[in-house]
Write a protein that holds these residues in place. Structure first.
Motif, PDB file in Angstrom:
ATOM      1  N   SER A   9       0.845  -1.195   0.000  1.00 15.25           N
ATOM      2  CA  SER A   9       0.000   0.000   0.000  1.00 15.25           C
ATOM      3  C   SER A   9       0.877   1.240   0.000  1.00 15.25           C
ATOM      4  CB  SER A   9      -0.928   0.016   1.220  1.00 15.25           C
ATOM      5  OG  SER A   9      -0.172   0.113   2.402  1.00 15.25           O
ATOM      6  N   VAL A  10       0.264   2.340  -0.410  1.00 14.18           N
ATOM      7  CA  VAL A  10       0.933   3.641  -0.430  1.00 14.18           C
ATOM      8  C   VAL A  10       0.140   4.606   0.436  1.00 14.18           C
ATOM      9  CG1 VAL A  10       2.076   3.356  -2.662  1.00 14.18           C
ATOM     10  CG2 VAL A  10      -0.251   4.257  -2.589  1.00 14.18           C
ATOM     11  N   HIS A  11       0.858   5.472   1.153  1.00 18.10           N
ATOM     12  CA  HIS A  11       0.254   6.461   2.040  1.00 18.10           C
ATOM     13  C   HIS A  11       0.904   7.801   1.730  1.00 18.10           C
ATOM     14  CE1 HIS A  11      -1.540   3.247   4.498  1.00 18.10           C
ATOM     15  NE2 HIS A  11      -0.439   2.605   4.160  1.00 18.10           N
ATOM     16  N   LEU A  12       0.092   8.774   1.327  1.00 18.14           N
ATOM     17  CA  LEU A  12       0.626  10.070   0.912  1.00 18.14           C
ATOM     18  C   LEU A  12       0.560  11.084   2.033  1.00 18.14           C
ATOM     19  CD1 LEU A  12      -0.808   8.702  -1.789  1.00 18.14           C
ATOM     20  CD2 LEU A  12       0.196  10.748  -2.751  1.00 18.14           C
ATOM     21  N   LEU A  13       1.676  11.727   2.280  1.00 16.36           N
ATOM     22  CA  LEU A  13       1.770  12.737   3.319  1.00 16.36           C
ATOM     23  C   LEU A  13       1.855  14.102   2.655  1.00 16.36           C
ATOM     24  CD1 LEU A  13       4.341  10.879   5.576  1.00 16.36           C
ATOM     25  CD2 LEU A  13       1.849  10.763   5.639  1.00 16.36           C
ATOM     26  N   PHE A  14       0.722  14.793   2.660  1.00 14.87           N
ATOM     27  CA  PHE A  14       0.631  16.155   2.146  1.00 14.87           C
ATOM     28  C   PHE A  14       0.850  17.093   3.325  1.00 14.87           C
ATOM     29  CE2 PHE A  14      -1.934  13.810  -0.902  1.00 14.87           C
ATOM     30  CZ  PHE A  14      -1.678  14.436  -2.110  1.00 14.87           C
ATOM     31  N   TYR A  15       1.864  17.936   3.237  1.00 10.31           N
ATOM     32  CA  TYR A  15       2.153  18.881   4.316  1.00 10.31           C
ATOM     33  C   TYR A  15       1.941  20.311   3.840  1.00 10.31           C
ATOM     34  CZ  TYR A  15       4.415  15.041   6.826  1.00 10.31           C
ATOM     35  OH  TYR A  15       4.678  13.867   7.478  1.00 10.31           O
ATOM     36  N   GLN A  26     -14.881   6.261   5.840  1.00  8.65           N
ATOM     37  CA  GLN A  26     -16.254   5.792   6.018  1.00  8.65           C
ATOM     38  C   GLN A  26     -16.596   4.786   4.920  1.00  8.65           C
ATOM     39  OE1 GLN A  26     -19.243   8.848   5.687  1.00  8.65           O
ATOM     40  NE2 GLN A  26     -18.801   9.281   3.557  1.00  8.65           N
ATOM     41  N   ASN A  27     -17.446   3.837   5.246  1.00 13.27           N
ATOM     42  CA  ASN A  27     -17.983   2.856   4.291  1.00 13.27           C
ATOM     43  C   ASN A  27     -16.919   2.032   3.577  1.00 13.27           C
ATOM     44  OD1 ASN A  27     -20.623   3.826   4.821  1.00 13.27           O
ATOM     45  ND2 ASN A  27     -20.320   5.453   3.316  1.00 13.27           N
ATOM     46  N   THR A  28     -15.773   1.788   4.215  1.00 12.13           N
ATOM     47  CA  THR A  28     -14.723   1.003   3.570  1.00 12.13           C
ATOM     48  C   THR A  28     -14.599  -0.394   4.163  1.00 12.13           C
ATOM     49  OG1 THR A  28     -12.962   1.670   5.089  1.00 12.13           O
ATOM     50  CG2 THR A  28     -13.373   3.108   3.169  1.00 12.13           C
ATOM     51  N   GLY A  29     -15.108  -0.573   5.387  1.00  6.79           N
ATOM     52  CA  GLY A  29     -14.955  -1.850   6.071  1.00  6.79           C
ATOM     53  C   GLY A  29     -13.631  -1.983   6.802  1.00  6.79           C
ATOM     54  N   PHE A  30     -12.803  -0.928   6.782  1.00  4.77           N
ATOM     55  CA  PHE A  30     -11.519  -0.948   7.476  1.00  4.77           C
ATOM     56  C   PHE A  30     -11.300   0.380   8.190  1.00  4.77           C
ATOM     57  CE2 PHE A  30      -6.913  -0.116   7.628  1.00  4.77           C
ATOM     58  CZ  PHE A  30      -6.501  -1.206   8.374  1.00  4.77           C
ATOM     59  N   GLU A  31     -11.273   0.330   9.513  1.00  2.00           N
ATOM     60  CA  GLU A  31     -10.978   1.510  10.337  1.00  2.00           C
ATOM     61  C   GLU A  31     -11.910   2.700  10.047  1.00  2.00           C
ATOM     62  OE1 GLU A  31      -8.943   1.360  12.858  1.00  2.00           O
ATOM     63  OE2 GLU A  31      -7.410  -0.116  12.402  1.00  2.00           O
ATOM     64  N   ASP A  32     -13.161   2.401   9.680  1.00  2.00           N
ATOM     65  CA  ASP A  32     -14.126   3.477   9.413  1.00  2.00           C
ATOM     66  C   ASP A  32     -14.340   4.327  10.658  1.00  2.00           C
ATOM     67  OD1 ASP A  32     -14.543   2.766   6.742  1.00  2.00           O
ATOM     68  OD2 ASP A  32     -16.130   1.347   7.256  1.00  2.00           O
ATOM     69  N   GLY A  33     -14.519   5.628  10.447  1.00  3.40           N
ATOM     70  CA  GLY A  33     -14.705   6.563  11.546  1.00  3.40           C
ATOM     71  C   GLY A  33     -13.403   7.086  12.120  1.00  3.40           C
ATOM     72  N   LYS A  34     -12.280   6.618  11.576  1.00  2.00           N
ATOM     73  CA  LYS A  34     -10.973   7.062  12.062  1.00  2.00           C
ATOM     74  C   LYS A  34     -10.274   7.924  11.005  1.00  2.00           C
ATOM     75  CE  LYS A  34     -10.235   3.175  15.150  1.00  2.00           C
ATOM     76  NZ  LYS A  34      -9.336   2.090  15.528  1.00  2.00           N
ATOM     77  N   TRP A  35      -9.387   8.789  11.498  1.00  2.00           N
ATOM     78  CA  TRP A  35      -8.601   9.660  10.623  1.00  2.00           C
ATOM     79  C   TRP A  35      -7.402   8.907  10.073  1.00  2.00           C
ATOM     80  CZ3 TRP A  35     -10.353  14.299   9.108  1.00  2.00           C
ATOM     81  CH2 TRP A  35     -11.387  14.868   9.848  1.00  2.00           C
ATOM     82  N   SER A  36      -7.102   9.182   8.805  1.00  2.00           N
ATOM     83  CA  SER A  36      -5.984   8.553   8.119  1.00  2.00           C
ATOM     84  C   SER A  36      -5.420   9.560   7.117  1.00  2.00           C
ATOM     85  CB  SER A  36      -6.451   7.267   7.421  1.00  2.00           C
ATOM     86  OG  SER A  36      -5.350   6.568   6.884  1.00  2.00           O
ATOM     87  N   VAL A  37      -4.650   9.077   6.174  1.00  6.13           N
ATOM     88  CA  VAL A  37      -4.115   9.920   5.108  1.00  6.13           C
ATOM     89  C   VAL A  37      -4.613   9.380   3.768  1.00  6.13           C
ATOM     90  CG1 VAL A  37      -2.035  10.613   6.382  1.00  6.13           C
ATOM     91  CG2 VAL A  37      -1.975   8.547   4.973  1.00  6.13           C
ATOM     92  N   PRO A 103     -16.358  10.945  -1.793  1.00  4.23           N
ATOM     93  CA  PRO A 103     -17.198  11.197  -0.611  1.00  4.23           C
ATOM     94  C   PRO A 103     -17.920   9.947  -0.096  1.00  4.23           C
ATOM     95  CG  PRO A 103     -18.150  12.205  -2.571  1.00  4.23           C
ATOM     96  CD  PRO A 103     -16.791  11.701  -2.959  1.00  4.23           C
ATOM     97  N   HIS A 104     -18.037   8.919  -0.919  1.00  8.68           N
ATOM     98  CA  HIS A 104     -18.656   7.674  -0.459  1.00  8.68           C
ATOM     99  C   HIS A 104     -17.712   6.868   0.446  1.00  8.68           C
ATOM    100  CE1 HIS A 104     -16.477   6.923  -4.166  1.00  8.68           C
ATOM    101  NE2 HIS A 104     -16.417   5.642  -3.850  1.00  8.68           N
ATOM    102  N   LYS A 105     -16.400   7.184   0.421  1.00 12.66           N
ATOM    103  CA  LYS A 105     -15.413   6.495   1.249  1.00 12.66           C
ATOM    104  C   LYS A 105     -14.754   7.416   2.278  1.00 12.66           C
ATOM    105  CE  LYS A 105     -13.849   3.157  -2.230  1.00 12.66           C
ATOM    106  NZ  LYS A 105     -12.651   2.699  -2.959  1.00 12.66           N
ATOM    107  N   CYS A 106     -14.966   8.709   2.099  1.00 11.31           N
ATOM    108  CA  CYS A 106     -14.293   9.691   2.946  1.00 11.31           C
ATOM    109  C   CYS A 106     -15.317  10.687   3.466  1.00 11.31           C
ATOM    110  CB  CYS A 106     -13.210  10.409   2.130  1.00 11.31           C
ATOM    111  SG  CYS A 106     -12.441  11.803   2.963  1.00 11.31           S
ATOM    112  N   GLU A 107     -15.477  10.718   4.784  1.00  8.70           N
ATOM    113  CA  GLU A 107     -16.447  11.619   5.413  1.00  8.70           C
ATOM    114  C   GLU A 107     -16.010  13.075   5.306  1.00  8.70           C
ATOM    115  OE1 GLU A 107     -18.242  12.234   9.883  1.00  8.70           O
ATOM    116  OE2 GLU A 107     -17.620  10.224   9.277  1.00  8.70           O
ATOM    117  N   VAL A 122      -6.209   6.083  12.853  1.00 12.40           N
ATOM    118  CA  VAL A 122      -5.658   4.760  12.548  1.00 12.40           C
ATOM    119  C   VAL A 122      -4.289   4.689  13.228  1.00 12.40           C
ATOM    120  CG1 VAL A 122      -4.880   3.220  10.712  1.00 12.40           C
ATOM    121  CG2 VAL A 122      -6.936   4.620  10.371  1.00 12.40           C
ATOM    122  N   SER A 123      -4.082   3.683  14.053  1.00 11.77           N
ATOM    123  CA  SER A 123      -2.902   3.645  14.927  1.00 11.77           C
ATOM    124  C   SER A 123      -1.580   3.665  14.166  1.00 11.77           C
ATOM    125  CB  SER A 123      -2.962   2.438  15.860  1.00 11.77           C
ATOM    126  OG  SER A 123      -2.941   1.238  15.122  1.00 11.77           O
TER     127      SER A 123
END
Length: 144
Positions: A9-15, A26-37, A103-107, A122-123
């Motif tokens: 997987s790739v995780h983008l850090l925009f600063y 949201q609506n992803t089935g993984f860590e929904d309701g939590k902040w991520s990148v 918007p269907h995956k990101c609140e 997300v820890s």
């Protein structure tokens, strides 16, 4: 010998100054309701930077030149039934306006001060964001 189940997987850090761009899942089935990148699974047959550029367009609506993104960290992470190699990439510049393109995956999509990260998060993303940035690429093992 067991057959490994290994995903990338790739995780983008925009600063922006002392802030980082986060999205609320949201609506992803993984860590929904939590902040991520901005992030996503590598599709296979694509190079790390190419995957990051694709995810930036899909999730945040921006274009990134390959020379404007660098791998700054790698994480080997264990989930319940799978293993992941996560690549963390710092985006130096982008073209276009950052928007919530899924918007269907990101609140929501919001900038946060690095010193005031939101909860719940997300820890392993929190761990990556609070890892001391240094010269070279950092490495972490999580959940082993």
């Amino acid at each position: 010998m067991r057959t490994p189940i290994l995903y990338g997987s790739v995780h983008l850090l925009f600063y922006r100054n002392d802030e980082v761009l986060l999205l609320k899942r949201q609506n992803t089935g993984f860590e929904d309701g939590k902040w991520s990148v901005v992030a996503g699974r590598m599709d296979g047959g694509e190079e790390v930077k190419a995957a990051a550029i694709r995810e930036a367009k899909e999730e945040a609506g921006v274009d990134i030149d390959p020379t404007e993104v660098d791998v700054i960290g790698v994480m080997h992470r264990k989930n319940t039934s799978s293993e992941w190699i996560d690549f963390f990439l710092k985006v130096r510049s982008w073209k276009g306006q950052l928007i919530n393109a899924e918007p269907h995956k990101c609140e929501e999509l919001e900038w946060f001060k690095l010193s005031e990260l939101p909860e719940p998060m997300v820890s392993y993303i929190h761990k990556a964001l609070t890892t001391k940035q240094q010269d070279g690429v950092w490495f972490e093992s999580v959940n082993w």
